[in-house]
Scaffold this active site. Structure first.
Site, PDB file in Angstrom:
ATOM      1  N   ASP A 245      12.177  53.523 -23.656  1.00 15.37           N
ATOM      2  CA  ASP A 245      11.618  53.488 -25.010  1.00 15.37           C
ATOM      3  C   ASP A 245      12.521  54.259 -25.966  1.00 15.37           C
ATOM      4  O   ASP A 245      12.884  53.774 -27.042  1.00 15.37           O
ATOM      5  CB  ASP A 245      10.208  54.097 -24.996  1.00 15.37           C
ATOM      6  N   ASP A 249      15.460  52.831 -28.994  1.00 15.72           N
ATOM      7  CA  ASP A 249      15.439  53.156 -30.428  1.00 15.72           C
ATOM      8  C   ASP A 249      16.819  53.647 -30.866  1.00 15.72           C
ATOM      9  O   ASP A 249      17.284  53.317 -31.953  1.00 15.72           O
ATOM     10  CB  ASP A 249      14.365  54.209 -30.757  1.00 15.72           C
TER      11      ASP A 249
HETATM   12  C1  IPM Z   1       7.967  50.038 -28.180  1.00  8.35           C
HETATM   13  C2  IPM Z   1       6.926  50.895 -28.832  1.00  8.35           C
HETATM   14  C3  IPM Z   1       5.749  51.055 -27.902  1.00  8.35           C
HETATM   15  C4  IPM Z   1       6.260  51.709 -26.630  1.00  8.35           C
HETATM   16  C5  IPM Z   1       4.579  51.819 -28.507  1.00  8.35           C
HETATM   17  C6  IPM Z   1       4.011  51.117 -29.704  1.00  8.35           C
HETATM   18  C7  IPM Z   1       3.496  52.125 -27.499  1.00  8.35           C
HETATM   19  O1  IPM Z   1       7.488  52.112 -29.190  1.00  8.35           O
HETATM   20  O2  IPM Z   1       7.657  48.869 -27.873  1.00  8.35           O
HETATM   21  O3  IPM Z   1       9.083  50.507 -27.960  1.00  8.35           O
HETATM   22  O4  IPM Z   1       6.376  52.934 -26.559  1.00  8.35           O
HETATM   23  O5  IPM Z   1       6.548  50.974 -25.697  1.00  8.35           O
HETATM   24 MG    MG Z   2       9.607  52.236 -28.869  1.00  7.14          MG
END
Ligand code: IPM
Ligand code: MG
Length: 364
Positions: A245, A249
């Site tokens: 995750d 990002d």
């Molecule tokens: C993602 C988002 C989700 C995650 C959230 C909304 C729970 O950040 O799809 O990366 O952490 O997987």
């Molecule tokens: Mg995410």
């Protein structure tokens, strides 16, 4: 004619703007590819929650089983706690529909500038294979003695041999099919001596089945730094749910804009429908203004077609996206321009129609 049944959960905020854009593009791609997509909208999300007290129908998972794939926009609204919206929609769907692979390409498209100085498209071309069903997101834990000085909260990470093995095998197979054939595993076995030592053992075991792939492991903190300082040394990344995750990002940020990055929640065995979504959220700050970048949603739609077996249509959408981004004349504000969602969508559909029109007439 082959026809795919697609469940559409446009969801909240800009999800309602970028998903119709994606559908427009998918319809043109389908017509050009000789297949059809039948889209069924489902009204789930935070508005639904505010009316009905739940994020989706109680039999939502059963309803979704009738579809070939799910096209998801974004979920989240300032009026609903994030813990509720994620924990009652996206996360249960990923888990209950056995979408144990979260596949996230992180590419700097030619024409977009990265926040990293002097980086070009050749430097940033990674793809993350994120474990999507267990690990830190398994949801096991609880709180005790609420509101007292003795209050405590506990959240457990659960890692299974089967879960690690299957994600590792998927990632190695993907790496073996890419030109650079490299796989980097995100670990933290120096501090998490139980789960991450186990992760390393199991991933290392699967590595032996793929001698053609160059396998390395990095502690996740060092991997995060490496993505910024040496992105050109990374190809396929395999990571646990939480690590993946965070790393994705970073990956989409260095690729120039969250408005571009797509993702797939995939059940590789096709026992259940897979779900494709832009990585960005519902963006309440720009929702309703018609200026959201539709590229991530369009690219996610292309990934969906690829998963459904329409590789040719996927490739055409991708080259249309690359042409529009490379040309730089039509850009939404996240990419430094003033174009609207509709302008950008029109540019992609025009590029796509153009490639259809010239099909077969190009000199070989
Ligand atoms: C993602 C988002 C989700 C995650 C959230 C909304 C729970 O950040 O799809 O990366 O952490 O997987
Ligand atoms: Mg995410």
């Amino acid at each position: 004619m082959k026809s795919y049944r697609i469940a559409v959960i446009a969801g909240d905020g800009i999800g309602q703007e970028v998903i119709p854009a994606g559908i427009e593009v998918l319809k043109i791609a389908a017509a050009g590819g000789g297949f059809a997509c039948e889209f069924t909208p489902l009204p789930w999300g935070c508005d639904f929650y505010l009316k009905h007290g739940r994020m989706m129908d109680p039999d939502g998972v059963e309803q979704l089983m009738a579809f070939d794939a799910i096209y998801l926009g974004a979920i989240g609204d300032p009026r609903v706690s994030d813990a509720v919206s994620a924990r009652e929609l996206i996360l249960p769907l990923r888990q209950k529909l056995l979408q144990y692979v979260n596949l996230r390409p992180m590419r700097l498209l030619p024409g977009i500038s990265s926040p990293l100085a002097n980086r070009t498209a050749a430097d940033i071309d990674m793809i993350c294979v994120r474990e999507n069903s267990e690990g830190e997101y398994c949801g096991i834990g609880g709180r005790l003695h609420a509101g007292t000085p003795n209050e405590l909260a506990e959240q457990t990470g659960v890692f299974t041999r089967m879960g690690i093995e299957r994600i590792a095998r998927y990632a190695f197979t993907l790496a073996a099919g890419r030109p650079r054939k490299m796989l980097a595993s995100a670990t933290k076995s120096n501090a998490l001596q139980h789960v991450m030592v186990f992760w390393d053992e199991v991933v290392g075991g699967v590595a032996k089945e793929f001698p053609q792939v160059e396998y390395r492991k990095y502690h996740v903190d060092a991997m995060a730094a490496r993505m910024i300082t040496h992105p050109q040394t990374l190809d396929v990344i395999v990571a646990s749910n939480l690590f993946g995750d965070i790393l994705t990002d970073i990956g989409s940020a260095i690729s120039g804009s969250l408005g571009v990055a797509p993702g797939g929640n995939i059940n590789p065995e096709r026992m259940t429908p897979s779900m494709f979504e832009p990585i960005h959220g519902s963006a309440p700050d720009i929702a309703g203004k018609g200026i959201a970048n539709p590229i991530a949603a369009i690219w996610a739609g292309a990934m969906m077609l690829d998963h459904l077996g329409e590789r040719g249509a996927h490739d055409k959408i991708l080259s249309a996206i690359e042409r529009v981004i490379g040309d730089a004349s039509v850009r939404t504000p996240d990419l430094g321009g003033r174009a609207t969602t509709a302008d950008m969508t029109r540019a992609v559909t025009a590029a796509l129609t153009d490639s259809e029109a010239t099909k077969g007439t190009k000199p070989k």
